[in-house]
Design a protein around this motif. Structure first.
Motif, PDB file in Angstrom:
ATOM      1  N   LEU A   1      17.142  39.053  32.783  1.00 12.61           N
ATOM      2  CA  LEU A   1      17.964  39.913  31.807  1.00 12.61           C
ATOM      3  C   LEU A   1      17.110  40.240  30.453  1.00 12.61           C
ATOM      4  CD1 LEU A   1      20.559  40.837  30.960  1.00 12.61           C
ATOM      5  CD2 LEU A   1      21.286  38.923  29.708  1.00 12.61           C
ATOM      6  N   LEU A   2      16.469  39.785  30.032  1.00 16.44           N
ATOM      7  CA  LEU A   2      15.663  40.069  29.117  1.00 16.44           C
ATOM      8  C   LEU A   2      14.682  41.504  29.338  1.00 16.44           C
ATOM      9  CD1 LEU A   2      14.358  37.047  27.210  1.00 16.44           C
ATOM     10  CD2 LEU A   2      15.736  38.664  26.337  1.00 16.44           C
ATOM     11  N   LEU A   3      14.183  41.325  30.693  1.00 16.93           N
ATOM     12  CA  LEU A   3      12.954  42.312  31.152  1.00 16.93           C
ATOM     13  C   LEU A   3      14.224  43.561  31.777  1.00 16.93           C
ATOM     14  CD1 LEU A   3      10.320  42.985  32.364  1.00 16.93           C
ATOM     15  CD2 LEU A   3      10.831  42.018  34.492  1.00 16.93           C
ATOM     16  N   THR A   4      15.172  43.452  32.131  1.00 16.26           N
ATOM     17  CA  THR A   4      15.981  44.495  32.362  1.00 16.26           C
ATOM     18  C   THR A   4      16.380  45.292  31.186  1.00 16.26           C
ATOM     19  OG1 THR A   4      16.904  43.328  34.385  1.00 16.26           O
ATOM     20  CG2 THR A   4      18.278  45.270  33.368  1.00 16.26           C
ATOM     21  N   VAL A   5      16.641  44.670  30.053  1.00 16.49           N
ATOM     22  CA  VAL A   5      17.076  45.317  28.911  1.00 16.49           C
ATOM     23  C   VAL A   5      15.641  45.995  28.136  1.00 16.49           C
ATOM     24  CG1 VAL A   5      17.610  45.081  26.450  1.00 16.49           C
ATOM     25  CG2 VAL A   5      19.138  43.918  28.341  1.00 16.49           C
ATOM     26  N   ALA A   6      14.580  45.071  28.303  1.00 16.93           N
ATOM     27  CA  ALA A   6      13.271  45.959  27.933  1.00 16.93           C
ATOM     28  C   ALA A   6      13.018  47.219  28.518  1.00 16.93           C
ATOM     29  CB  ALA A   6      12.230  44.665  27.834  1.00 16.93           C
ATOM     30  N   ASN A   7      13.154  47.207  29.948  1.00 21.82           N
ATOM     31  CA  ASN A   7      12.906  48.100  30.605  1.00 21.82           C
ATOM     32  C   ASN A   7      13.639  49.378  30.437  1.00 21.82           C
ATOM     33  OD1 ASN A   7      10.428  46.923  31.858  1.00 21.82           O
ATOM     34  ND2 ASN A   7      11.737  46.455  33.744  1.00 21.82           N
ATOM     35  N   ALA A   8      14.998  49.133  30.143  1.00 23.10           N
ATOM     36  CA  ALA A   8      16.106  49.933  29.903  1.00 23.10           C
ATOM     37  C   ALA A   8      15.672  50.661  28.764  1.00 23.10           C
ATOM     38  CB  ALA A   8      17.371  49.260  30.034  1.00 23.10           C
ATOM     39  N   LEU A   9      15.263  50.013  27.665  1.00 25.04           N
ATOM     40  CA  LEU A   9      15.182  50.612  26.396  1.00 25.04           C
ATOM     41  C   LEU A   9      14.033  51.430  26.473  1.00 25.04           C
ATOM     42  CD1 LEU A   9      15.941  47.541  24.185  1.00 25.04           C
ATOM     43  CD2 LEU A   9      17.249  49.569  24.316  1.00 25.04           C
TER      44      LEU A   9
ATOM     45  N   VAL B   1      23.597  40.634  46.424  1.00 20.94           N
ATOM     46  CA  VAL B   1      23.208  40.852  44.682  1.00 20.94           C
ATOM     47  C   VAL B   1      21.795  41.497  45.182  1.00 20.94           C
ATOM     48  CG1 VAL B   1      21.947  39.543  42.876  1.00 20.94           C
ATOM     49  CG2 VAL B   1      23.884  38.555  44.035  1.00 20.94           C
ATOM     50  N   ILE B   2      22.125  42.680  44.656  1.00 16.18           N
ATOM     51  CA  ILE B   2      20.966  44.040  44.752  1.00 16.18           C
ATOM     52  C   ILE B   2      19.661  43.384  44.170  1.00 16.18           C
ATOM     53  CG2 ILE B   2      20.325  46.350  44.009  1.00 16.18           C
ATOM     54  CD1 ILE B   2      22.613  46.191  46.317  1.00 16.18           C
ATOM     55  N   SER B   3      19.773  43.096  42.989  1.00 14.37           N
ATOM     56  CA  SER B   3      18.442  42.552  42.436  1.00 14.37           C
ATOM     57  C   SER B   3      17.735  41.532  42.999  1.00 14.37           C
ATOM     58  CB  SER B   3      18.539  42.024  40.983  1.00 14.37           C
ATOM     59  OG  SER B   3      19.410  40.861  40.827  1.00 14.37           O
ATOM     60  N   ARG B   4      18.360  40.727  43.776  1.00 15.19           N
ATOM     61  CA  ARG B   4      17.534  39.690  44.568  1.00 15.19           C
ATOM     62  C   ARG B   4      17.161  40.336  45.768  1.00 15.19           C
ATOM     63  NH1 ARG B   4      22.326  34.949  44.159  1.00 15.19           N
ATOM     64  NH2 ARG B   4      22.147  34.600  41.874  1.00 15.19           N
ATOM     65  N   ALA B   5      17.958  41.002  46.418  1.00 19.32           N
ATOM     66  CA  ALA B   5      17.475  41.737  47.736  1.00 19.32           C
ATOM     67  C   ALA B   5      16.321  42.743  47.315  1.00 19.32           C
ATOM     68  CB  ALA B   5      18.473  42.738  48.413  1.00 19.32           C
ATOM     69  N   ALA B   6      16.255  43.446  46.542  1.00 20.12           N
ATOM     70  CA  ALA B   6      15.109  44.032  46.081  1.00 20.12           C
ATOM     71  C   ALA B   6      13.682  43.485  46.000  1.00 20.12           C
ATOM     72  CB  ALA B   6      15.430  45.184  44.803  1.00 20.12           C
ATOM     73  N   LYS B   7      14.015  42.308  45.050  1.00 27.38           N
ATOM     74  CA  LYS B   7      12.752  41.302  44.790  1.00 27.38           C
ATOM     75  C   LYS B   7      12.346  40.813  46.157  1.00 27.38           C
ATOM     76  CE  LYS B   7      11.408  37.354  41.939  1.00 27.38           C
ATOM     77  NZ  LYS B   7      11.766  36.255  41.036  1.00 27.38           N
ATOM     78  N   GLN B   8      13.286  40.202  46.989  1.00 28.44           N
ATOM     79  CA  GLN B   8      12.788  39.669  48.394  1.00 28.44           C
ATOM     80  C   GLN B   8      11.903  40.866  49.190  1.00 28.44           C
ATOM     81  OE1 GLN B   8      15.889  38.224  50.602  1.00 28.44           O
ATOM     82  NE2 GLN B   8      14.844  38.690  52.678  1.00 28.44           N
ATOM     83  N   LEU B   9      12.494  42.233  49.233  1.00 35.61           N
ATOM     84  CA  LEU B   9      11.761  43.164  49.852  1.00 35.61           C
ATOM     85  C   LEU B   9      10.281  44.045  49.012  1.00 35.61           C
ATOM     86  CD1 LEU B   9      14.999  45.172  50.816  1.00 35.61           C
ATOM     87  CD2 LEU B   9      13.458  44.074  52.458  1.00 35.61           C
ATOM     88  N   GLY B  10      10.242  43.581  47.829  1.00 39.46           N
ATOM     89  CA  GLY B  10       9.207  43.790  47.210  1.00 39.46           C
ATOM     90  C   GLY B  10       9.269  45.222  46.711  1.00 39.46           C
ATOM     91  N   ILE B  11      10.499  45.999  46.315  1.00 35.25           N
ATOM     92  CA  ILE B  11      10.802  46.808  45.942  1.00 35.25           C
ATOM     93  C   ILE B  11      11.591  46.919  44.533  1.00 35.25           C
ATOM     94  CG2 ILE B  11      10.630  48.305  47.893  1.00 35.25           C
ATOM     95  CD1 ILE B  11      13.264  48.302  48.310  1.00 35.25           C
ATOM     96  N   SER B  12      11.771  48.114  44.039  1.00 35.13           N
ATOM     97  CA  SER B  12      12.541  48.270  42.581  1.00 35.13           C
ATOM     98  C   SER B  12      14.222  48.261  43.151  1.00 35.13           C
ATOM     99  CB  SER B  12      12.218  49.186  41.917  1.00 35.13           C
ATOM    100  OG  SER B  12      12.702  50.462  42.590  1.00 35.13           O
ATOM    101  N   ARG B  13      14.813  48.039  41.984  1.00 35.74           N
ATOM    102  CA  ARG B  13      16.331  48.136  42.465  1.00 35.74           C
ATOM    103  C   ARG B  13      16.888  49.409  42.870  1.00 35.74           C
ATOM    104  NH1 ARG B  13      20.074  50.148  39.364  1.00 35.74           N
ATOM    105  NH2 ARG B  13      18.603  50.399  37.646  1.00 35.74           N
TER     106      ARG B  13
END
Length: 441
Positions: free
Chosen positions: A114-122, A414-426
């Motif tokens: 969550l912290l990383l998501t917010v930091a990237n969005a900002l 869960v999109i974030s988990r699937a993206a992480k598993q595939l090695g790509i961004s959401r």
């Protein structure tokens, strides 16, 4: 201090998020209802919103959050919105992310995620604000100037055009260098359109398209009977451009005899038509362009060194399109002329392609896509470009449909988990879901 707004009807969740982000130096405001959120938005400059999708007991469909999202998005489009809920259908999440939501975080959340998501969005918000400021500065820099419909967004083109406008008022000869199809003629247009000669003739000659035995007659004119087929007097391009400008594209193709005459015109303004002994005088500004190495041609004896220094008082080097990738999508949209939009997959393919034919190739690709596309939106298949890996970037078909569906199932939707598993961004995962027509796992 960056200010976050948490919109959630669960007070313990609000308190937990306040504590988590306060430790990172953020100021956190909490709203327990959409009505309270609107009040806080009107009173504070909010940098990011963390929004729940359900605000009443027993609500699990997300329709309340959906309504709130679209309303906030409409009134505050610059504020990033991160959606948070344990009870929302995947189809709705995909819809809202496509509509501009920054990300979707499932409850219970992972603090670091969550912290990383917010930091990237900002960071993205800050970058967007910088780009907006740069665009405002660019508009101010070019206010009142005639850019001849040139479309660009890159800093390279902005710097080149600023130099072009600085040179425009002078009478100095300018040599524009760059690969075929990069837009050298467009730069020449800007030079003439912003010069004191703008209301005088602007004559363009493609030296690469002229037969060698007709170049001199084309440039300097010919009397009747001066050569076979010359039945009447012919006015040359320099004579026709008197008081204005001449643009010689691919000047490296000019014959040595033609180079000698051109050198004389540049030195004295004087010339004779073929078959005439009458000396004529013109006042012409020369703008030249080439995609070849004229210094190498000098060493081979194919180009005069003294002429090179005459035509190259100032050189404007136009980069290839691949060297200014920020221009690709704005140019593509310009060529499509609002007739059709580009899908996310098509945009990615255009941005990743190396464009060996430069702007001219991009224009042709867009025209072809308009003719062949049968959808309301241009898809990547309509472009006719190879789906290859460019500069280490992945393209849409590097993960097949079965892999994508399997990853979504294993991640429980869960999109974030699937993206992480595939090695790509959401975002890349959503683009592939669109590419394969997958709305839900």
């Amino acid at each position: 201090m960056l200010k976050l707004l948490v919109i959630d009807d669960n007070q313990p969740i609000c308190q937990a998020l306040q504590t988590l982000f306060a430790l990172q130096g953020y100021q956190v405001l909490c709203a327990n209802s959409p009505e309270q959120a609107w009040q806080l938005l009107s009173q504070h400059n909010i940098d990011l919103i963390l929004q729940d999708m359900n605000f009443s007991a027993g609500q699990m469909q997300g329709s309340q959050g959906q309504t709130l999202f679209y309303r906030v998005r409409g009134q505050y489009p610059a504020i990033p919105i991160v959606l948070m809920t344990a009870w929302t259908q995947l189809e709705m999440v995909v819809e809202l992310v496509k509509a501009g939501a920054t990300d979707y975080i499932a409850k219970p959340w992972d603090d670091q995620r969550l912290l990383l998501t917010v930091a990237n969005a900002l960071k993205l918000k800050q970058l967007s604000e910088q780009q907006q400021r740069a665009e405002q500065e660019r508009n101010a820099a070019f206010a009142g100037k005639d850019l001849c419909n040139l479309v660009f967004a890159s800093s390279q083109m902005q710097q080149l055009l600023q130099m072009t406008l600085q040179l425009a008022p002078s009478a100095a000869a300018v040599l524009i260098t760059g690969p075929n199809g990069a837009g050298k003629e467009g730069i020449a247009n800007v030079l003439h359109a912003n010069s004191p000669r703008k209301n005088k003739p602007f004559i363009k000659v493609n030296m690469g398209a002229l037969p060698a035995d007709l170049m001199e007659a084309e440039l300097f004119g010919a009397e009747a009977g001066a050569y076979s087929g010359a039945g009447k007097t012919r006015i040359g391009r320099f004579e026709a451009a008197d008081g204005g400008s001449v643009f010689l594209d691919e000047i490296g193709n000019l014959s040595l005899a033609g180079q000698a005459k051109l050198l004389r015109v540049l030195q004295t303004g004087e010339f004779e038509r073929l078959g005439s002994s009458t000396t004529r005088k013109v006042d012409v500004r020369l703008i030249s362009a080439t995609n070849s190495d004229l210094t190498a041609a000098i060493h081979r004896g194919d180009f005069r060194q003294d002429l090179y220094y005459r035509i190259n008082v100032v050189q404007l080097a136009l980069p290839a399109l691949a060297q200014r990738p920020d221009d690709i999508l704005p140019l593509a949209r310009y060529f499509l002329a609002g007739k059709k939009a580009l899908s996310a997959a098509a945009e990615q393919l255009l941005a990743n392609y190396r464009w060996p034919g430069n702007v001219r190739e991009l224009q042709n690709v867009c025209q072809r896509a308009l003719l062949l596309s049968s959808n309301s939106e241009i898809q990547s298949a309509d472009l006719g470009l190879p789906d290859t890996v460019i500069s280490g970037k992945r393209v849409l078909d590097d993960i097949d449909r079965e892999q994508l569906q399997q990853a979504l199932l294993q991640a429980g939707g869960v999109i974030s988990r699937a993206a992480k598993q595939l090695g790509i961004s959401r975002q890349a995962l959503y683009r592939r879901m669109e590419y394969y027509g997958i709305d839900a796992p």
